[in-house]
Write an enzyme that holds these catalytic residues in place. Sequence first.
Site, PDB file in Angstrom:
ATOM      1  N   GLN A 105       0.651  -1.191  -0.061  1.00  0.00           N
ATOM      2  CA  GLN A 105       0.269  -0.120  -0.021  1.00  0.00           C
ATOM      3  C   GLN A 105       0.863   1.183  -0.060  1.00  0.00           C
ATOM      4  O   GLN A 105       0.848   1.990   0.912  1.00  0.00           O
ATOM      5  CB  GLN A 105      -1.013  -0.131   1.097  1.00  0.00           C
ATOM      6  CG  GLN A 105      -1.948  -1.129   1.279  1.00  0.00           C
ATOM      7  CD  GLN A 105      -2.804  -1.007   2.414  1.00  0.00           C
ATOM      8  OE1 GLN A 105      -3.031  -0.082   2.851  1.00  0.00           O
ATOM      9  NE2 GLN A 105      -3.053  -2.558   2.889  1.00  0.00           N
ATOM     10  N   LYS A 201       0.335  -9.366 -17.419  1.00  0.00           N
ATOM     11  CA  LYS A 201      -0.720  -9.813 -16.451  1.00  0.00           C
ATOM     12  C   LYS A 201      -1.683  -8.565 -16.359  1.00  0.00           C
ATOM     13  O   LYS A 201      -1.116  -7.595 -16.575  1.00  0.00           O
ATOM     14  CB  LYS A 201      -0.354 -10.563 -15.107  1.00  0.00           C
ATOM     15  CG  LYS A 201       0.103  -9.192 -14.194  1.00  0.00           C
ATOM     16  CD  LYS A 201       0.449  -9.623 -12.696  1.00  0.00           C
ATOM     17  CE  LYS A 201       0.743  -8.845 -11.804  1.00  0.00           C
ATOM     18  NZ  LYS A 201       1.016  -9.284 -10.575  1.00  0.00           N
ATOM     19  N   GLY A 235       0.343 -16.920  -3.658  1.00  0.00           N
ATOM     20  CA  GLY A 235       0.876 -17.778  -4.656  1.00  0.00           C
ATOM     21  C   GLY A 235       0.331 -17.653  -5.990  1.00  0.00           C
ATOM     22  O   GLY A 235       0.362 -18.313  -6.809  1.00  0.00           O
ATOM     23  N   GLY A 236      -1.071 -16.947  -6.074  1.00  0.00           N
ATOM     24  CA  GLY A 236      -1.844 -16.967  -7.153  1.00  0.00           C
ATOM     25  C   GLY A 236      -1.127 -16.156  -8.497  1.00  0.00           C
ATOM     26  O   GLY A 236      -1.229 -16.849  -9.600  1.00  0.00           O
TER      27      GLY A 236
END
Length: 326
Positions: A105, A201, A235-236
Amino acid sequence: MTGIKTTGEKKMMFFSGRAHPELAEEVAQQLDVGVVPTKAFDFANGEIYVRYQESARGADCFLIQSHTAPINKWIMEQLIMIDALKRASARSITVIVPFYGYARQDKKHRGREPISARLIADLMKTAGADRLLAVDLHTDQIQGFFDGPVDHLFALPLLADYVGAKVDRSKLTVVSPDAGRVRVADRWCDRLGAPLAIVHKRRDKDVANQVTVHEVVGDVKGRICVLVDDMIDTGGTICAAADALFAHGAEDVIVTATHGVLSGPAADRLKNSRVSEFVFTNTLPTPSELSESLDKIKVLSIAPTIARAAREVFRDGSVTSLFDEQ
């Protein structure tokens, strides 16, 4: 003659919170000092009590605490420990944060959001910290959040040398899991003499930890790919990036990250992944269910790096010189 003369000798004292005592003991051994005995416990309502059992008056104090789960508790304990050192008349207080909480953040992505990484820095300064020593901050700009000296340490030499020693470098490709890690991946390329690839991504801004991988930029077919990141949480992201590499013909994938947060579904994702090895440092304790049951996790010790930096700070030396070779 008036006044009092002193010897002028400096004294280092090393303190640790309760979050990651194993790392603290390793750093203390590297420094050849003992961890100062500290009485710390939680009251029934969750409040934290801390008292040092040795005088810290006039000492250069180094306080280590990694922000692991439960993260808010350990941050609060660290703030209380800093305040206790300030009120104990410590000469200086250097806060060692192997993993800096709330580092993701670091800016406002949308309106009405906090910049929590800045808040953590402000809290440490207000508590009484004079200097901050951290390992692989999520973004370099966090160094500017703390109003005082910040020593930013890197795990790259440790991780890269480990990977470089165990694979065929002629087949190695360094892969950045997103555009934000390209600069770090470039340093890996320079150190290992390997080409670079990037996984493009897109993250769902409304769903936490939800990532969709689109494409791989660079040649990874038949290559041993090493994915480099600063942290792995659920872990995604990293497992999706690894799947994309295998889909584009990668022979093998090794994942490296400085901080193994490994929360939530991380254990299942790592176990079910085709990645051959996950390499972390011990800035955070590895969850027992993973360290005991998953043989493809390798944890390297960051303690020597932290100890060398702390020694340079105490001796008024150069921390930057430790990483000049990069």
